[in-house]
Write a protein that holds these residues in place. Structure first.
Motif: not given
Length: 236
Positions: A205-229
């Motif tokens: 859950r902590r990793d998903i939260h950090a990943l979501t923050r990166q996605h909201q800041r634009g550091a990850l694209t939608d495809i990269e976010f889905a793959a990491e998730l």
């Protein structure tokens, strides 16, 4: 600070103007009492009333001379004119040559420079203690002593600086986070995502939260976010 107010102590000329306003009001009351008692002829009473009305208007306006500030801007009040400039339109506040009808008055005055190049001369002028004839109001101008003049100029510049800082801070606020991206295949992955959330560990859950923050800041694209998730959810 929503209301307009003078951010400095009153000068001597303004103080005398306030006292003069009180004196004129008291004189008007005295003449009114004399007229009611019949001790003042009607033509004389009318003449005095007109004179007192003009005196009250001029004295009241003279008591309001100066520079006012608020959260929205800065305002200069002279005897015949009031000029208001929003802080966003103020380029600089400085000392300039005091003029009247284009003639140099031999003093300096506080000047508001607008961003469009227009200069607004305020009624506040720097007097000279060693030349008494320059230390007095002239036709709606306020010549205050040098230390008071420098204090007023410093205070007005500080208000301008604070307004610029607030405007910069408001424009530098981060943009609101984008709306949450829907899964690429919601019908097929809804059940799997719900089951995954139920089985997530605290670390996941902590990793998903950090990943979501990166996605909201634009550091990850939608495809990269889905793959990491997917990698985090598939981790046992």
């Amino acid at each position: 600070m929503r209301t307009w107010q003078r951010p400095y102590s009153l000068d001597v000329a303004t103080g005398f103007a306030v006292l003069g306003l009180v004196a004129v009001a008291g004189l008007a009351t005295f003449f009114a009492i004399m007229y009611v008692r019949g001790q003042l002829p009607t033509p004389v009473a009318i003449l005095l009333a007109v004179w007192l009305a003009g005196a009250v208007a001029v004295t009241a306006r003279h008591a309001m001379l100066g520079v006012y500030v608020s959260d929205g801007g800065i305002r200069s009040r002279s005897l015949l004119r009031t000029a208001t400039v929003p802080w966003a339109s103020v380029a600089e506040i400085h000392s300039g040559t005091a003029t009247m009808a284009g003639f140099d008055m031999g003093r300096v005055a506080i000047v508001i420079e607008r961003t469009d190049g227009v200069s607004i001369q305020t009624p506040l002028q720097r007097g000279d203690l060693f030349r008494p004839f320059t230390f007095r109001p002239e036709l709606g101008r306020l010549a205050t002593w040098p230390e008071h003049y420098d204090e007023i100029l410093t205070t007005l510049r500080a208000h301008h600086h604070d307004a610029q800082r607030r405007r910069t801070a408001s424009t530098a606020l981060p943009a609101p986070p984008p709306a949450a991206t829907r899964p690429m295949n919601p019908s097929a992955g809804a059940g799997r995502a719900r089951a995954a959330r139920d089985a997530l560990t605290a670390e996941q859950r902590r990793d998903i939260h950090a990943l979501t923050r990166q996605h909201q800041r634009g550091a990850l694209t939608d495809i990269e976010f889905a793959a990491e998730l997917a990698k985090i959810q598939d981790t046992d």
